[in-house]
Write an enzyme that holds these catalytic residues in place. Sequence first.
Site, PDB file in Angstrom:
ATOM      1  N   ARG A  76      41.495  11.601 -11.992  1.00  0.00           N
ATOM      2  CA  ARG A  76      41.145  12.682 -11.060  1.00  0.00           C
ATOM      3  C   ARG A  76      41.458  12.302  -9.705  1.00  0.00           C
ATOM      4  O   ARG A  76      41.054  11.200  -9.188  1.00  0.00           O
ATOM      5  CB  ARG A  76      39.579  13.052 -11.157  1.00  0.00           C
ATOM      6  CG  ARG A  76      39.622  13.623 -12.489  1.00  0.00           C
ATOM      7  CD  ARG A  76      37.975  14.217 -12.922  1.00  0.00           C
ATOM      8  NE  ARG A  76      37.701  15.136 -12.109  1.00  0.00           N
ATOM      9  CZ  ARG A  76      36.364  15.348 -11.951  1.00  0.00           C
ATOM     10  NH1 ARG A  76      35.274  14.974 -12.753  1.00  0.00           N
ATOM     11  NH2 ARG A  76      36.018  16.506 -11.119  1.00  0.00           N
TER      12      ARG A  76
ATOM     13  N   GLN B  26      31.859  18.139  -3.136  1.00  0.00           N
ATOM     14  CA  GLN B  26      31.812  16.481  -3.154  1.00  0.00           C
ATOM     15  C   GLN B  26      32.562  15.956  -1.838  1.00  0.00           C
ATOM     16  O   GLN B  26      32.057  14.939  -1.342  1.00  0.00           O
ATOM     17  CB  GLN B  26      32.453  16.129  -4.347  1.00  0.00           C
ATOM     18  CG  GLN B  26      31.864  16.596  -5.550  1.00  0.00           C
ATOM     19  CD  GLN B  26      32.686  16.292  -7.087  1.00  0.00           C
ATOM     20  OE1 GLN B  26      33.558  15.921  -6.774  1.00  0.00           O
ATOM     21  NE2 GLN B  26      31.996  16.494  -8.157  1.00  0.00           N
TER      22      GLN B  26
ATOM     23  N   LYS C  46      39.227  19.133 -12.836  1.00  0.00           N
ATOM     24  CA  LYS C  46      37.938  19.002 -13.284  1.00  0.00           C
ATOM     25  C   LYS C  46      37.936  17.759 -14.252  1.00  0.00           C
ATOM     26  O   LYS C  46      38.887  17.075 -14.414  1.00  0.00           O
ATOM     27  CB  LYS C  46      37.115  20.073 -13.773  1.00  0.00           C
ATOM     28  CG  LYS C  46      36.942  20.946 -12.588  1.00  0.00           C
ATOM     29  CD  LYS C  46      36.036  20.792 -11.551  1.00  0.00           C
ATOM     30  CE  LYS C  46      35.877  21.577 -10.569  1.00  0.00           C
ATOM     31  NZ  LYS C  46      35.102  20.769  -9.122  1.00  0.00           N
TER      32      LYS C  46
ATOM     33  N   ARG D 145      40.912  22.607 -17.026  1.00  0.00           N
ATOM     34  CA  ARG D 145      40.042  23.682 -17.755  1.00  0.00           C
ATOM     35  C   ARG D 145      40.826  24.972 -17.940  1.00  0.00           C
ATOM     36  O   ARG D 145      40.500  25.672 -19.010  1.00  0.00           O
ATOM     37  CB  ARG D 145      38.607  23.929 -17.032  1.00  0.00           C
ATOM     38  CG  ARG D 145      37.722  22.572 -17.137  1.00  0.00           C
ATOM     39  CD  ARG D 145      36.264  22.733 -16.559  1.00  0.00           C
ATOM     40  NE  ARG D 145      35.600  21.649 -16.876  1.00  0.00           N
ATOM     41  CZ  ARG D 145      34.452  21.411 -16.302  1.00  0.00           C
ATOM     42  NH1 ARG D 145      34.088  22.028 -15.303  1.00  0.00           N
ATOM     43  NH2 ARG D 145      33.736  20.319 -16.599  1.00  0.00           N
TER      44      ARG D 145
ATOM     45  N   ARG E 205      31.776  20.416 -20.545  1.00  0.00           N
ATOM     46  CA  ARG E 205      31.465  21.809 -20.478  1.00  0.00           C
ATOM     47  C   ARG E 205      32.471  22.779 -21.426  1.00  0.00           C
ATOM     48  O   ARG E 205      32.089  23.833 -21.808  1.00  0.00           O
ATOM     49  CB  ARG E 205      31.795  22.311 -18.974  1.00  0.00           C
ATOM     50  CG  ARG E 205      30.841  21.603 -18.100  1.00  0.00           C
ATOM     51  CD  ARG E 205      30.793  22.383 -16.967  1.00  0.00           C
ATOM     52  NE  ARG E 205      30.163  21.581 -15.889  1.00  0.00           N
ATOM     53  CZ  ARG E 205      28.953  21.197 -15.555  1.00  0.00           C
ATOM     54  NH1 ARG E 205      27.835  21.655 -16.282  1.00  0.00           N
ATOM     55  NH2 ARG E 205      28.532  20.512 -14.624  1.00  0.00           N
TER      56      ARG E 205
ATOM     57  N   SER F 128      23.761  17.771  -9.927  1.00  0.00           N
ATOM     58  CA  SER F 128      23.961  17.436  -8.617  1.00  0.00           C
ATOM     59  C   SER F 128      22.919  17.007  -7.634  1.00  0.00           C
ATOM     60  O   SER F 128      23.026  16.147  -6.976  1.00  0.00           O
ATOM     61  CB  SER F 128      24.564  19.108  -7.822  1.00  0.00           C
ATOM     62  OG  SER F 128      25.557  19.289  -8.556  1.00  0.00           O
TER      63      SER F 128
ATOM     64  N   ASP G  63      31.873  25.460 -11.902  1.00  0.00           N
ATOM     65  CA  ASP G  63      31.486  24.816 -13.212  1.00  0.00           C
ATOM     66  C   ASP G  63      31.256  25.817 -14.342  1.00  0.00           C
ATOM     67  O   ASP G  63      31.263  25.530 -15.562  1.00  0.00           O
ATOM     68  CB  ASP G  63      30.148  23.753 -13.092  1.00  0.00           C
ATOM     69  CG  ASP G  63      30.666  22.825 -12.059  1.00  0.00           C
ATOM     70  OD1 ASP G  63      31.737  22.294 -12.050  1.00  0.00           O
ATOM     71  OD2 ASP G  63      29.417  21.988 -11.526  1.00  0.00           O
TER      72      ASP G  63
ATOM     73  N   ARG H 189      21.987  13.241  -5.703  1.00  0.00           N
ATOM     74  CA  ARG H 189      21.760  12.917  -4.639  1.00  0.00           C
ATOM     75  C   ARG H 189      20.574  12.432  -4.328  1.00  0.00           C
ATOM     76  O   ARG H 189      20.069  11.494  -3.399  1.00  0.00           O
ATOM     77  CB  ARG H 189      21.908  14.253  -3.921  1.00  0.00           C
ATOM     78  CG  ARG H 189      23.424  14.920  -3.593  1.00  0.00           C
ATOM     79  CD  ARG H 189      23.277  16.182  -3.444  1.00  0.00           C
ATOM     80  NE  ARG H 189      24.906  16.908  -3.134  1.00  0.00           N
ATOM     81  CZ  ARG H 189      25.716  17.184  -3.963  1.00  0.00           C
ATOM     82  NH1 ARG H 189      25.405  16.664  -5.451  1.00  0.00           N
ATOM     83  NH2 ARG H 189      26.862  17.414  -3.777  1.00  0.00           N
TER      84      ARG H 189
ATOM     85  N   SER I  32      34.818  22.058  -1.499  1.00  0.00           N
ATOM     86  CA  SER I  32      34.500  21.035  -2.433  1.00  0.00           C
ATOM     87  C   SER I  32      33.142  20.366  -1.899  1.00  0.00           C
ATOM     88  O   SER I  32      33.170  19.694  -0.727  1.00  0.00           O
ATOM     89  CB  SER I  32      35.533  19.692  -2.622  1.00  0.00           C
ATOM     90  OG  SER I  32      34.744  18.776  -3.171  1.00  0.00           O
TER      91      SER I  32
HETATM   92  C1  S3P Z   1      29.410  19.133  -7.422  1.00  0.00           C
HETATM   93  C2  S3P Z   1      30.678  19.780  -6.852  1.00  0.00           C
HETATM   94  C3  S3P Z   1      31.587  20.343  -7.573  1.00  0.00           C
HETATM   95  C4  S3P Z   1      31.270  20.543  -9.116  1.00  0.00           C
HETATM   96  C5  S3P Z   1      30.528  19.410  -9.638  1.00  0.00           C
HETATM   97  C6  S3P Z   1      29.398  18.844  -8.816  1.00  0.00           C
HETATM   98  C7  S3P Z   1      28.490  18.346  -6.537  1.00  0.00           C
HETATM   99  O1  S3P Z   1      32.781  19.524  -7.378  1.00  0.00           O
HETATM  100  O2  S3P Z   1      32.452  21.063  -9.783  1.00  0.00           O
HETATM  101  O3  S3P Z   1      30.226  19.554 -11.033  1.00  0.00           O
HETATM  102  O4  S3P Z   1      27.544  17.928  -7.179  1.00  0.00           O
HETATM  103  O5  S3P Z   1      28.713  18.203  -5.161  1.00  0.00           O
HETATM  104  P1  S3P Z   1      33.934  19.837  -6.328  1.00  0.00           P
HETATM  105  O6  S3P Z   1      33.336  19.254  -5.178  1.00  0.00           O
HETATM  106  O7  S3P Z   1      35.094  19.000  -6.743  1.00  0.00           O
HETATM  107  O8  S3P Z   1      34.156  21.119  -6.264  1.00  0.00           O
END
Ligand code: S3P
Length: 434
Positions: free
Chosen positions: A124, A171, A344, A348, A389, A24, A317, A28, A169
């Site tokens: 997705r 993301q 995911k 999962r 994973r 993550s 995760d 970024r 989320s």
């Molecule tokens: C992530 C947010 C999570 C996580 C992913 C990484 C991120 O996803 O499952 O592996 O870096 O912001 P979601 O935002 O879909 O929950």
Amino acid sequence: MTVDWVASQSGPLRAEITVPGDKSVSHRAVMLAAIADGTSRVSGFLEGEDTRATARILGQLGVRIETLGPSERLIHGVGLHGLVGSDESLDCGNAGTGMRLLAGLLAGQGFGSRLVGDASLSGRPMGRVIAPLTAMGANIQARENGLPPLIINVSNGLQGIDYKTPVASAQVKSAVLLAGLYARGETIVREPHPTRDYTERMLAAFGWPVQFSPGLARLSGGHRLRATDVEVPADFSSAAFFIVAASVVPDSDLLIRRVGMNPRRTGLLAALRMMGADIREENPGEQGGEAVADLRVRHAPLHGIDVPAPLVPDMIDEFPALFVAAALAAGTTRIAGAAELRVKESDRLTVMAQALSTLGANIVETPDGAIIEGGKLHGGDVQSHGDHRIAMSLAVAAQRASGEVRIADCANVATSFPGFLELAAICGFGLAAA
Ligand code: S3P
């Protein structure tokens, strides 16, 4: 290429290891460095396929990124408005984070983009970012049901938004905040449960005024990002496989060094401790503005628990690994409120329930979780469905299976954890490529 693994019961796991950089944070860091003024150095960058795809895309958009050595990047930022469009598709590979965050970053540019991904990513849901970005004025097209590819057209300019995310989320939050950099006025994101705050923290580190607290983030457009160096901590989610492995294999004692301990990531520690795990945090410190610690994990008998609902986003995760701990624990573990696991890199809940059942576990899948009766595991042929994973979690399960476990389709482990097989061997895993 399909890569299969064969795994079998190990003796005690004993070693001192360091796992690769946080996925993550790596995504970024390169994104913000790319649109900052000046040159940023990123150390500890994850050399995974997901994060390399993001760096490659930024290169396609005109950002010069030098590789100084393994995990070291020098990123020559082009400034907030310095990206240039590409005629080619931007290939995010397997990375949901890459695609969703880039959708936010690219929604307000003066050029159009086409974001594509592999078969898993192409299935997705992207509607969750398309909806708020469209409400901000973006012009984004996708396939039916909001599936990739994403065609991002030039818009008439973005407007800030006060957005309540329907699902927790990071993301989605991050996509909206990154679009907010290019929007007129203020952008606010409110979350049903707090999620990882790396985007907010890194924006602040790059000098962008941002206010945030658990579950809330707000910023305004019209500022600039100043280059800064980023030290990426080791990825807690990669450490998780070794934490569970050392907990379940008798006589194990593993030290995992300098692991990122952002509280929005470490829910697994709380869950495992409730189950009776022996996990100590040593040498607490800070790296790149994030809390880090060495984790010492010794084997301990585990018992089942009801996973508390508020922990779910903090260990989103880590459920494949937790399933393994639960399948080997005494008694029943109940997981609920985790329907997000169905969208995911694979579904999962179904995939873990199927694979562990094949190995003899007693699991009932529910719409938003599972009920797992702990017991013993035997050998068998299982499928990771191309989910990194899942593959690594099943390799952990095999360390306590009475027979050989063959795990199909493990190539995608390289998306998040290059060198997993080698590190597992150092710890004493019974595991090899078939
Ligand atoms: C992530 C947010 C999570 C996580 C992913 C990484 C991120 O996803 O499952 O592996 O870096 O912001 P979601 O935002 O879909 O929950």
